[in-house]
Enzyme design. Structure first.
Site, short mmCIF file in Angstrom:
data_model
loop_
_atom_site.label_atom_id
_atom_site.label_comp_id
_atom_site.label_asym_id
_atom_site.label_seq_id
_atom_site.Cartn_x
_atom_site.Cartn_y
_atom_site.Cartn_z
N SER A 106 12.83 24.15 31.96
CA SER A 106 11.46 24.42 31.50
C SER A 106 10.69 23.10 31.49
O SER A 106 11.28 22.02 31.61
CB SER A 106 11.52 25.02 30.10
OG SER A 106 10.23 25.34 29.63
N LYS A 107 9.40 23.15 31.37
CA LYS A 107 8.62 21.92 31.21
C LYS A 107 7.26 22.29 30.65
O LYS A 107 6.76 23.39 30.90
CB LYS A 107 8.42 21.24 32.57
CG LYS A 107 8.04 19.79 32.47
CD LYS A 107 9.27 18.94 32.22
CE LYS A 107 8.99 17.47 32.26
NZ LYS A 107 10.23 16.73 32.46
#
Ligand code: GLU
Length: 476
Positions: A106-107
């Site tokens: 994720s980011k």
């Protein structure tokens, strides 16, 4: 100048993924399932600042949930956009798989120039952004665990943790909702230095690989090697500091936003860092040659080039002028797919980002485990370990005097041997082990498969195989 043919960051990551996947035998459709980003949430929120409402845009992208929670930093920068956040989220999936941190990828990002706001304003903005993500389970100890990235650090992580806690007062694991927190707010020793430390451990392991060294045309040890570092932020600073102070490498170039510094005899990393903190850049630093067109320093002769700032700094416009035989990608995506092709053909060895900068997420993993176990590493065994070591030393001393052997323990041995490991030592040991083992898995694919020319393809092959195995185990 960027070239028109230059793919976007997201396209670059996909192209590198495709190169590797072509060499794998995945079940039909799985390749596409792994490549795509599952979801990207965009939020626009207002914060009342200096008498008016300012609107901010932020993102949290989830690339793959083959393991949960998903993991990845939150960056604060003006360049943040959906393409970038998705590329970075994809890299997190592969990075975690490669180093066996049990997370999906994720980011997050917030489009903001943090230098324009004071601390109180930044706290309001960060808390509001966190609120938006928390209420959608995009920050949650079991589902999505952010961490620092460009423009954020311990302070922002502490605000996020506190915001989560306020909204989930009975969650006993609330501290595990974010990593990279300060030590006094549930953090772990060694997290701040972790990414730079990981770069050092990665290089040490590379220098143990004779075949890898030969491919790069290098010999010997890290001692005396000329290193150019682009970006003296948290990662670049720690990598440069440890390489010069502990491994004898010479930092012959440092590139910052306002220019470059060069000194063939080696720059003093601490002094340069102190100057930057004091003056906002390298301009005027007295003990080195200043180069106004700093970006060109990346093309100077050296043994190891460490891009440690932004993505895309080595691209179609400068790749053929890079002279370093070895590049270690401390930043995420510093080399575009086109530049990667050019440099591979020239025989330049690139230690890829998903491995090279994985030290951060590795220590984040330790922090998350610490938070869930509610106990500091080493607390139970440290004194017991010291007691057992004391037994050996006492026995040796007794034997020596009873039998009149006259044995003398070397100076400092007793002190070093008797001391049980504290949290910092354990974290470093776990990080070193992770960096060594991951390199070895990647290296074996690189050296043993004729169809794999470079470490990046090898890294993707290892990572994608692991993600595919998780999907298969789930029956997909
Ligand atoms: N932002 C860092 C990275 O790009 C750390 C992520 C984490 O610790 O979760 O790997």
């Amino acid at each position: 100048m960027k070239n028109d043919k230059e793919p976007s960051f997201r396209e670059s990551v996909d192209m590198m993924f495709n190169r590797a996947v072509a060499l794998l035998d995945l079940p039909p459709g799985l390749e596409e399932k792994i490549r795509v980003c599952n979801a990207t949430y965009t939020v626009r929120f207002g914060v009342r600042l200096r008498g008016k409402i300012e609107t901010f845009t932020g993102y949290r992208s989830v690339h793959s949930e083959h393991m949960e929670p998903v993991k990845g930093g939150i960056r604060f920068a003006m360049g943040v956009n959906q393409d970038e956040v998705e590329a970075l989220a994809a890299l997190m999936t592969y990075k975690c798989a490669l180093v066996e941190a049990p997370f999906g990828g994720s980011k997050g990002g917030l489009r903001i120039d943090p230098r324009l706001y004071d601390e109180h304003e930044l706290e309001l903005i960060t808390r509001r952004f966190a609120y938006e993500l928390i209420k959608r389970d995009l920050i949650d100890p079991a589902q999505n665990v952010p961490a620092p990235d460009m423009g954020t650090g311990e302070r922002e992580m502490a605000w996020i943790a506190d915001q989560y806690n306020r909204m989930n007062t009975s969650d006993i694991n609330s501290k595990a909702c974010v990593t990279g927190k300060p030590l006094n707010a549930g953090g772990i020793a060694g997290r701040v230095e972790a990414t730079g430390r990981g770069v050092q451990y990665a290089l040490r392991e590379f220098f143990r690989d004779e075949r890898g060294l030969a491919k790069a045309g290098l010999t010997g040890k890290l001692d005396g090697k000329r290193v150019i570092v682009q970006g003296l932020g948290n990662v670049g600073y720690h990598a440069a500091k440890f390489l010069s102070e502990e491994d004898g490498s010479k930092i012959t170039g440092i590139i910052e936003h306002d220019g470059g510094l060069v000194d063939e005899n080696g720059l003093n990393v601490e002094a340069v860092r102190a100057w930057i903190i004091e003056n906002g850049g390298v301009t005027g630093y007295p003990d080195a040659t200043y180069v106004e067109k700093g970006a060109a320093v990346i093309e100077n002769e050296c043994d190891i080039l460490v891009p440690a700032a932004l993505e895309g700094v080595i691209n179609l416009s400068n790749a053929d002028r890079i002279k370093a035989p070895l590049i270690i990608e401390a930043a995420n995506g510093p080399v575009t797919a086109g530049a990667d092709d050019i440099m591979r053909k020239k025989g330049i060895v690139i230690i890829p980002d998903m491995y090279a900068n994985a030290g951060g997420v590795t220590v984040s993993y330790f922090e998350w485990v610490k938070n869930l176990s509610h106990i500091r590493f080493g607390r139970m065994q440290r004194r017991q370990e010291e007691g057992r070591h004391q037994l050996v030393v006492d026995e040796l001393e007794r034997l020596s005097s009873d039998k009149g052997l006259g044995w003398q323990l070397s100076p400092g041995f007793k002190e070093k041997y008797l001391r049980g490991a504290d949290e910092l030592e354990l974290v470093r040991s776990g990080l070193d082990d992770t960096m060594r083992i991951s390199y070895q898995t990647m290296r074996d694919v690189w050296h043993e498969r004729d169809d794999v020319e470079d470490l990046r393809t090898a890294a993707y092959i290892v990572a994608i195989s692991k993600v595919a195995a998780s999907y298969r185990a789930k029956g997909l």
